[in-house]
Structure formats: C-alpha cells, structure tokens
Write an enzyme that holds these catalytic residues in place. Structure first.
Site, PDB file in Angstrom:
ATOM      1  N   ASN A 140       0.831  -1.194   0.000  1.00 19.84           N
ATOM      2  CA  ASN A 140       0.000   0.000   0.000  1.00 19.84           C
ATOM      3  C   ASN A 140       0.871   1.251   0.000  1.00 19.84           C
ATOM      4  N   PHE A 141       0.227   2.408  -0.175  1.00 18.92           N
ATOM      5  CA  PHE A 141       0.900   3.712  -0.090  1.00 18.92           C
ATOM      6  C   PHE A 141       2.043   3.858  -1.088  1.00 18.92           C
ATOM      7  N   LEU A 142       1.917   3.216  -2.259  1.00 17.35           N
ATOM      8  CA  LEU A 142       2.882   3.441  -3.346  1.00 17.35           C
ATOM      9  C   LEU A 142       2.684   4.865  -3.847  1.00 17.35           C
ATOM     10  N   ARG A 152       9.614   5.405 -14.646  1.00 18.87           N
ATOM     11  CA  ARG A 152       9.751   3.983 -14.322  1.00 18.87           C
ATOM     12  C   ARG A 152      10.318   3.757 -12.913  1.00 18.87           C
ATOM     13  N   LEU A 153      10.049   4.689 -11.991  1.00 20.11           N
ATOM     14  CA  LEU A 153      10.447   4.484 -10.585  1.00 20.11           C
ATOM     15  C   LEU A 153       9.566   3.436  -9.913  1.00 20.11           C
ATOM     16  N   ALA A 154       8.287   3.379 -10.261  1.00 20.95           N
ATOM     17  CA  ALA A 154       7.363   2.453  -9.589  1.00 20.95           C
ATOM     18  C   ALA A 154       7.819   0.995  -9.708  1.00 20.95           C
ATOM     19  N   THR A 176      -4.694  -3.364  -3.795  1.00 21.38           N
ATOM     20  CA  THR A 176      -5.812  -2.849  -4.587  1.00 21.38           C
ATOM     21  C   THR A 176      -5.340  -1.587  -5.293  1.00 21.38           C
ATOM     22  N   LEU A 392      -6.841  -0.626   3.314  1.00 21.51           N
ATOM     23  CA  LEU A 392      -6.992   0.791   3.687  1.00 21.51           C
ATOM     24  C   LEU A 392      -6.570   1.724   2.554  1.00 21.51           C
TER      25      LEU A 392
HETATM   26  C1  LIG Z   1       5.628 -11.399  -2.574  1.00 19.36           C
HETATM   27  C2  LIG Z   1       5.486  -9.812  -2.238  1.00 19.36           C
HETATM   28  C3  LIG Z   1       5.131  -8.968  -3.435  1.00 19.36           C
HETATM   29  C4  LIG Z   1       4.978  -7.507  -3.043  1.00 19.36           C
HETATM   30  C5  LIG Z   1       4.665  -6.600  -4.242  1.00 19.36           C
HETATM   31  C6  LIG Z   1       3.291  -6.923  -4.854  1.00 19.36           C
HETATM   32  C7  LIG Z   1       2.939  -5.959  -5.998  1.00 19.36           C
HETATM   33  C8  LIG Z   1       2.576  -4.548  -5.440  1.00 19.36           C
HETATM   34  C9  LIG Z   1       2.253  -3.567  -6.596  1.00 19.36           C
HETATM   35  C10 LIG Z   1       2.031  -2.158  -6.076  1.00 19.36           C
HETATM   36  C11 LIG Z   1       0.672  -1.995  -5.403  1.00 19.36           C
HETATM   37  C12 LIG Z   1       0.446  -0.570  -4.898  1.00 19.36           C
HETATM   38  C13 LIG Z   1      -0.917  -0.484  -4.215  1.00 19.36           C
HETATM   39  C14 LIG Z   1      -1.218   0.885  -3.654  1.00 19.36           C
HETATM   40  O1  LIG Z   1      -0.329   1.591  -3.194  1.00 19.36           O
HETATM   41  C15 LIG Z   1      -2.667   1.404  -3.730  1.00 19.36           C
HETATM   42  S1  LIG Z   1      -2.974   2.044  -5.433  1.00 19.36           S
HETATM   43  C16 LIG Z   1      -2.409   3.720  -5.237  1.00 19.36           C
HETATM   44  C17 LIG Z   1      -1.135   3.963  -6.034  1.00 19.36           C
HETATM   45  N1  LIG Z   1      -0.660   5.318  -5.816  1.00 19.36           N
HETATM   46  C18 LIG Z   1      -1.199   6.387  -6.440  1.00 19.36           C
HETATM   47  O2  LIG Z   1      -2.070   6.277  -7.274  1.00 19.36           O
HETATM   48  C19 LIG Z   1      -0.628   7.738  -6.000  1.00 19.36           C
HETATM   49  C20 LIG Z   1      -0.485   8.705  -7.158  1.00 19.36           C
HETATM   50  N2  LIG Z   1       0.280   8.103  -8.246  1.00 19.36           N
HETATM   51  C21 LIG Z   1       1.645   7.909  -8.122  1.00 19.36           C
HETATM   52  O3  LIG Z   1       2.273   8.174  -7.116  1.00 19.36           O
HETATM   53  C22 LIG Z   1       2.335   7.269  -9.317  1.00 19.36           C
HETATM   54  O4  LIG Z   1       1.522   7.463 -10.463  1.00 19.36           O
HETATM   55  C23 LIG Z   1       2.577   5.747  -9.131  1.00 19.36           C
HETATM   56  C24 LIG Z   1       3.620   5.548  -8.042  1.00 19.36           C
HETATM   57  C25 LIG Z   1       1.284   5.035  -8.777  1.00 19.36           C
HETATM   58  C26 LIG Z   1       3.114   5.166 -10.453  1.00 19.36           C
HETATM   59  O5  LIG Z   1       4.292   5.869 -10.805  1.00 19.36           O
HETATM   60  P1  LIG Z   1       4.388   6.567 -12.265  1.00 19.36           P
HETATM   61  O6  LIG Z   1       5.517   7.536 -12.212  1.00 19.36           O
HETATM   62  O7  LIG Z   1       3.038   7.045 -12.666  1.00 19.36           O
HETATM   63  O8  LIG Z   1       4.742   5.332 -13.278  1.00 19.36           O
HETATM   64  P2  LIG Z   1       6.195   4.716 -13.525  1.00 19.36           P
HETATM   65  O9  LIG Z   1       7.056   4.841 -12.337  1.00 19.36           O
HETATM   66  O10 LIG Z   1       6.729   5.310 -14.805  1.00 19.36           O
HETATM   67  O11 LIG Z   1       5.864   3.151 -13.752  1.00 19.36           O
HETATM   68  C27 LIG Z   1       4.875   2.760 -14.687  1.00 19.36           C
HETATM   69  C28 LIG Z   1       4.564   1.316 -14.337  1.00 19.36           C
HETATM   70  O12 LIG Z   1       3.955   1.265 -13.038  1.00 19.36           O
HETATM   71  C29 LIG Z   1       2.692   0.616 -13.148  1.00 19.36           C
HETATM   72  N3  LIG Z   1       1.746   1.176 -12.175  1.00 19.36           N
HETATM   73  C30 LIG Z   1       1.130   2.383 -12.232  1.00 19.36           C
HETATM   74  N4  LIG Z   1       0.310   2.558 -11.173  1.00 19.36           N
HETATM   75  C31 LIG Z   1       0.412   1.423 -10.428  1.00 19.36           C
HETATM   76  C32 LIG Z   1      -0.208   0.974  -9.201  1.00 19.36           C
HETATM   77  N5  LIG Z   1      -1.099   1.736  -8.542  1.00 19.36           N
HETATM   78  N6  LIG Z   1       0.125  -0.261  -8.734  1.00 19.36           N
HETATM   79  C33 LIG Z   1       0.990  -1.047  -9.409  1.00 19.36           C
HETATM   80  N7  LIG Z   1       1.609  -0.690 -10.562  1.00 19.36           N
HETATM   81  C34 LIG Z   1       1.318   0.538 -11.054  1.00 19.36           C
HETATM   82  C35 LIG Z   1       2.246   0.859 -14.573  1.00 19.36           C
HETATM   83  O13 LIG Z   1       1.285  -0.129 -14.934  1.00 19.36           O
HETATM   84  C36 LIG Z   1       3.567   0.715 -15.320  1.00 19.36           C
HETATM   85  O14 LIG Z   1       3.890  -0.668 -15.468  1.00 19.36           O
HETATM   86  P3  LIG Z   1       3.596  -1.423 -16.881  1.00 19.36           P
HETATM   87  O15 LIG Z   1       4.482  -0.750 -17.925  1.00 19.36           O
HETATM   88  O16 LIG Z   1       3.905  -2.862 -16.653  1.00 19.36           O
HETATM   89  O17 LIG Z   1       2.118  -1.189 -17.143  1.00 19.36           O
HETATM   90  C1  LIG Z   2      -7.836   1.352  -1.012  1.00 23.19           C
HETATM   91  N1  LIG Z   2      -6.520   2.016  -0.930  1.00 23.19           N
HETATM   92  C2  LIG Z   2      -5.445   1.208  -1.565  1.00 23.19           C
HETATM   93  C3  LIG Z   2      -6.526   3.437  -1.341  1.00 23.19           C
HETATM   94  C4  LIG Z   2      -6.831   3.643  -2.798  1.00 23.19           C
HETATM   95  N2  LIG Z   2      -5.908   3.612  -3.769  1.00 23.19           N
HETATM   96  N3  LIG Z   2      -6.529   3.870  -4.976  1.00 23.19           N
HETATM   97  C5  LIG Z   2      -7.870   4.075  -4.755  1.00 23.19           C
HETATM   98  C6  LIG Z   2      -8.948   4.344  -5.597  1.00 23.19           C
HETATM   99  C7  LIG Z   2     -10.224   4.482  -5.053  1.00 23.19           C
HETATM  100  C8  LIG Z   2     -10.422   4.308  -3.661  1.00 23.19           C
HETATM  101  C9  LIG Z   2     -11.765   4.402  -3.064  1.00 23.19           C
HETATM  102  C10 LIG Z   2     -12.242   3.337  -2.282  1.00 23.19           C
HETATM  103  C11 LIG Z   2     -13.478   3.429  -1.701  1.00 23.19           C
HETATM  104  C12 LIG Z   2     -14.256   4.575  -1.907  1.00 23.19           C
HETATM  105  F1  LIG Z   2     -15.476   4.657  -1.365  1.00 23.19           F
HETATM  106  C13 LIG Z   2     -13.777   5.666  -2.668  1.00 23.19           C
HETATM  107  C14 LIG Z   2     -12.523   5.555  -3.249  1.00 23.19           C
HETATM  108  O1  LIG Z   2     -11.975   6.553  -4.024  1.00 23.19           O
HETATM  109  C15 LIG Z   2     -12.846   7.648  -4.355  1.00 23.19           C
HETATM  110  C16 LIG Z   2     -12.062   8.545  -5.298  1.00 23.19           C
HETATM  111  N4  LIG Z   2     -11.056   9.259  -4.501  1.00 23.19           N
HETATM  112  C17 LIG Z   2      -9.764   9.025  -4.594  1.00 23.19           C
HETATM  113  C18 LIG Z   2      -9.167   9.959  -3.742  1.00 23.19           C
HETATM  114  N5  LIG Z   2     -10.140  10.687  -3.140  1.00 23.19           N
HETATM  115  C19 LIG Z   2     -11.320  10.232  -3.615  1.00 23.19           C
HETATM  116  C20 LIG Z   2      -9.359   4.043  -2.818  1.00 23.19           C
HETATM  117  C21 LIG Z   2      -8.096   3.924  -3.369  1.00 23.19           C
END
Ligand SMILES: CCCCCCCCCCCCCC(=O)CSCCNC(=O)CCNC(=O)[C@H](O)C(C)(C)COP(=O)(O)OP(=O)(O)OC[C@H]1O[C@@H](n2cnc3c(N)ncnc32)[C@H](O)[C@@H]1OP(=O)(O)O
Ligand SMILES: CN(C)Cc1n[nH]c2ccc(-c3ccc(F)cc3OCCn3ccnc3)cc12
Length: 392
Positions: A140-142, A152-154, A176, A392
């Site tokens: 979480n909290f990526l 490509r930091l992710a 999620t 969460l």
């Molecule tokens: C056995 C243990 C295993 C543990 C690990 C399990 C796995 C855990 C996985 C993690 C679970 C986290 C769950 C979680 O925290 C809850 S989801 C919330 C994620 N965070 C945000 O949305 C915050 C705002 N966005 C950012 O900070 C950036 O956009 C992030 C960091 C999201 C991507 O940074 P960026 O600067 O925008 O992108 P690049 O660095 O250039 O990288 C692009 C690549 O990243 C892939 N990407 C994009 N969003 C993703 C996401 N939400 N999960 C997984 N992958 C994600 C994308 O598909 C592409 O790969 P592809 O080319 O293959 O498509």
């Molecule tokens: C789950 N946890 C991993 C955080 C998380 N990551 N990505 C998300 C995308 C949707 C929801 C979500 C889950 C339940 C819900 F009732 C509303 C939601 O988002 C509304 C849109 N929004 C986003 C920010 N402020 C409002 C959570 C998440």
C-alpha cells in the site's frame, strides 16, 4: 489483447491477460519460493540522484515527511478535485500491525536535498483463499512525487518491496488499485452516502438532483439523533474475544478474507480516536454479542475550493450481522457517523454490502477499485460478494 503493453507487469508472477479463461492453469502460487540464500541480498539500483531509506514511523520527523509526501502526491479522484489525506495517527495504525517489519516501510530520498520523494509499504497479513491460509504482504501507499512521474520508478520500488518481503520468506501479496493492471481477481464499485449534503454540493462532490431543492435534499438525507438498535454500543477491550469469534465465523463464508486472531482484532478493530470506530450489539437480555459494525476515518483534501479544505469521510470496514438486520445495523452506523460530523460515508460493494446500499440512499461513485493477488492464481474472477477483504 493487442491493447497497451505492460512492460513491467508482464515480467511478474501475476495472472496475465493472455491467460484469462485458461482453466488448465491451477489455482494457487504461480512461482515456488526461492531458497533464502538465492534472494538478492542488496537493494535494487535506483537512478543515481536517489537513495533508499527506511522510514521509521516512530520518528515524529519521518512520520511528518511521509504524511506530507502523501498529502501532496497520493491518490486523487478521476476529476482531480480531491486527494486522500491520511493522517499521521492513521498511518501509524495502518503500518504497525502485529508482526510488522520496519524494513517494509520503504522510502526514496534525493541524495543532495535528502527530500523524501517516493514511498511504498508492506504489512504482514494472514489471508485465507478458499480453505488455504496464506502468509502475505499487503502492499500500500505506493507514491512517487508528482515531479518524478513516468520515470519507471514504480517498478523499481515494487521490485524492492518484493525483495524485502522475500527476505522474510513470504511469497504472496495482496493489493488494490483504481487502475487496471494484470490481472484483477475482482473489481468493486464504491458508493457514497451523503451525511452533510449541503457541504458535498458546495464542494462539487455531489450535484443537486433534478427537480430537487437544497432543503428537500437536506431532508432526504436526514438521520435520527440516536441509533435504533437496543444494546448498540462502542466496542471495548473486553469485547475482543467475542468480536473475534463473531468476525471469524462471519468471514469464513467468503472466498478471500483475512484470518484475524485476537491480536489482529485488537489492533485493527478496537476504536482509535480519528482512525477507526467500532460498535457492537450486546443483547440486553442474554448479553451475547450478536452484531458488529466498523468504519475508518480517511479525509480527503479538497483541491481548489474557497470555503472548505477537508472532506471528512468514513469508510465502511468490517460489518457482521447475525441478529440485527444488516440494513438496520448499517443505518445505525450512518447515525453515529453523522453524529461524529462526517460529511460522507463510503462503502465498497463487497461482502453483503449490496443488500443495503440503495435502500440506505448510497449513490454510486465514479470509479472502481480493483483487487489483486501477487504470485497466487485464482481460477475464475470472484464476484464482489465473495470478497471479504478491505484494504486501507
Ligand atoms: C511477494 C510480495 C510482493 C509484493 C509486491 C506486490 C505488488 C505490489 C504492486 C504495487 C501496489 C500498490 C498499491 C497501492 O499503493 C494502492 S494504489 C495507489 C497507487 N498510488 C497512487 O495512485 C498515488 C499517485 N500516483 C503515483 O504516485 C504514481 O503514479 C505511481 C507511483 C502510482 C506510479 O508511478 P508513475 O511515475 O506514474 O509510473 P512509472 O514509475 O513510470 O511506472 C509505470 C509502471 O507502473 C505501473 N503502475 C502504475 N500505477 C500502479 C499501481 N497503482 N500499482 C501497481 N503498478 C502501477 C504501470 O502499470 C507501469 O507498469 P507497466 O508498464 O507494466 O504497465
Ligand atoms: C484502497 N486504498 C489502496 C486506497 C486507494 N488507492 N486507490 C484508490 C482508488 C479508489 C479508492 C476508493 C475506495 C473506496 C471509496 F469509497 C472511494 C474511493 O476513491 C474515491 C475517489 N477518490 C480518490 C481519492 N479521493 C477520492 C481508494 C483507493
């Protein structure tokens, strides 16, 4: 499909889009564990201006840095009007459950300025999939700072948290996301129940319905001042054994759910001010605990509104109904949430939530939440009613 390529995710032990529907593939781990001696001992390489750091959330200063990075750079809604604003006490709760590893609270700093520019976390969890309890990491909290996106930091951060989880001999994970990745085990809808409709309309979260006035709208969402259920009260420490029994029994009906013991219940469900609220129904006659409901506190920053800066949101967590109808139990949850000055009560359509959403005047949200398992194949995607896990 010939759609967009997932250059990173196609290298990972996750269900691949090309394999969807291939029922010859067995359910369970995709790759076997690696001998610990063969797990990469040193961290992955970061681009040269950056360095890894472990974030000690016991440190007020570091917790502040994590809080501010997320406050300014974490998840926004599709219209970029709101951004999650997880509080420091919430982050300490979410990231320090029983058996947690500090080494799984991973940060990236700029070498020169020492500024925190990225973050990813894992916490250990026992997750049951059908009748197998699997040790997993909940990821979480990526978060990557807005100025460092699309570099490509992710993938590097994901590989690093994977490596550190492997070092603890754990080979599966759950996470999620609001984005579609290879490959969801299920996809949920989220729903919102207005508690403070005037503020929600003022900030643009909701719109006045057709042929509706503001006073008619306020009346529509009005709630009683007190819960309706006799014996409805806050959960206390002494209730942990009974709530654990109630919850374990209830969650056993779902295909995927946490395998909570009393320590887990004490951490995740004992009320914590401004973090998590839990209520139960103690039968006035028998003193049995027959029902339970809980919600967590996750405000969102309101981006660009003159009158308000914070949207106070409650999120449905785990709810159990064995005697009180779920509809009545959840209406009592709405009543206490309104009393605590929440503006909106959110819920996913998981577990039995679909049975109350429309009747309690929830409206559908504008997005979806996808659930994923890492290195564990589920033969067919689940119905959301088969999912008993809230992250969460
Ligand atoms: C056995 C243990 C295993 C543990 C690990 C399990 C796995 C855990 C996985 C993690 C679970 C986290 C769950 C979680 O925290 C809850 S989801 C919330 C994620 N965070 C945000 O949305 C915050 C705002 N966005 C950012 O900070 C950036 O956009 C992030 C960091 C999201 C991507 O940074 P960026 O600067 O925008 O992108 P690049 O660095 O250039 O990288 C692009 C690549 O990243 C892939 N990407 C994009 N969003 C993703 C996401 N939400 N999960 C997984 N992958 C994600 C994308 O598909 C592409 O790969 P592809 O080319 O293959 O498509
Ligand atoms: C789950 N946890 C991993 C955080 C998380 N990551 N990505 C998300 C995308 C949707 C929801 C979500 C889950 C339940 C819900 F009732 C509303 C939601 O988002 C509304 C849109 N929004 C986003 C920010 N402020 C409002 C959570 C998440």
């Amino acid at each position: 499909s010939l759609g967009k390529k997932h250059k990173f995710w196609e290298t990972q032990p996750v269900g691949q889009f090309k394999d969807v529907g291939d029922t010859s593939l067995p359910e369970g781990p995709i790759e076997p564990p690696t001998p610990l001696s063969e797990v990469k001992q040193e961290p992955y390489n970061l681009p040269s201006p950056y360095e890894w750091t472990t974030c000690d959330l016991d440190s007020e200063e570091t917790c502040n840095e994590v809080y501010n990075l997320l406050k300014n750079n974490y998840v926004e809604d599709d219209e970029n009007m709101f951004r999650f604003n997880y509080s420091k006490e919430f982050l300490r709760w979410a990231l320090r459950p029983p058996g947690y590893y500090k080494s799984w609270h991973i940060g990236v700093r700029a070498k020169t300025s020492k500024k925190l520019v990225a973050f990813i976390t894992g916490v250990p969890a026992r997750i049951r999939v059908r009748d197998e309890v699997v040790k997993m990491a909940e990821i979480n909290f990526l978060c990557v700072h807005k100025k460092l996106r699309s570099k490509r930091l992710a993938p590097v951060m994901i590989k690093e948290v994977t490596r550190r989880v492997h070092l603890e001999n754990i080979w599966q994970a759950a996470y999620t996301a609001g984005v579609v990745l290879p490959t969801p085990i299920t996809t949920c809808q989220y729903w919102h129940r207005s508690l403070n409709p005037k503020k929600l309309i003022d900030v643009g979260f909701s719109r006045l319905g057709p042929r509706m006035t503001m006073s008619r709208t306020i009346k529509l969402y009005k709630l009683p001042d007190q819960p309706a259920t006799p014996g409805f009260r806050k959960m206390e420490l002494r209730d942990v054994p009974a709530v654990t029994r109630l919850l374990r029994n209830y969650l056993s009906q779902f295909v995927v759910s946490p395998d909570f013991d009393e320590n887990d219940v004490e951490h995740w469900l004992l009320p914590t001010e401004d973090v998590v609220d839990s209520y139960l129904v103690e039968s006035p006659k028998t003193h049995d605990i027959t029902d339970f409901c809980s919600f967590y506190t996750l405000p969102s920053s309101i981006l660009g509104n003159q009158n308000y800066s914070i949207l106070k949101a409650a999120y449905s967590y785990y709810n159990v109904s064995t005697k009180t109808p779920l509809l009545q139990l959840m209406n009592d949850a709405l009543i206490v949430a309104k009393k605590k000055d929440f503006d909106v009560f959110n819920a996913l359509d998981v577990m039995h939530n679909k049975s109350f959403l429309k009747e309690l005047k929830f409206g559908p949200g504008d997005g979806q939440l996808h659930y994923y398992l890492y290195n564990y194949r589920i033969r067919n995607a689940l119905r959301t009613s088969e999912l008993g896990l809230v992250l969460l």
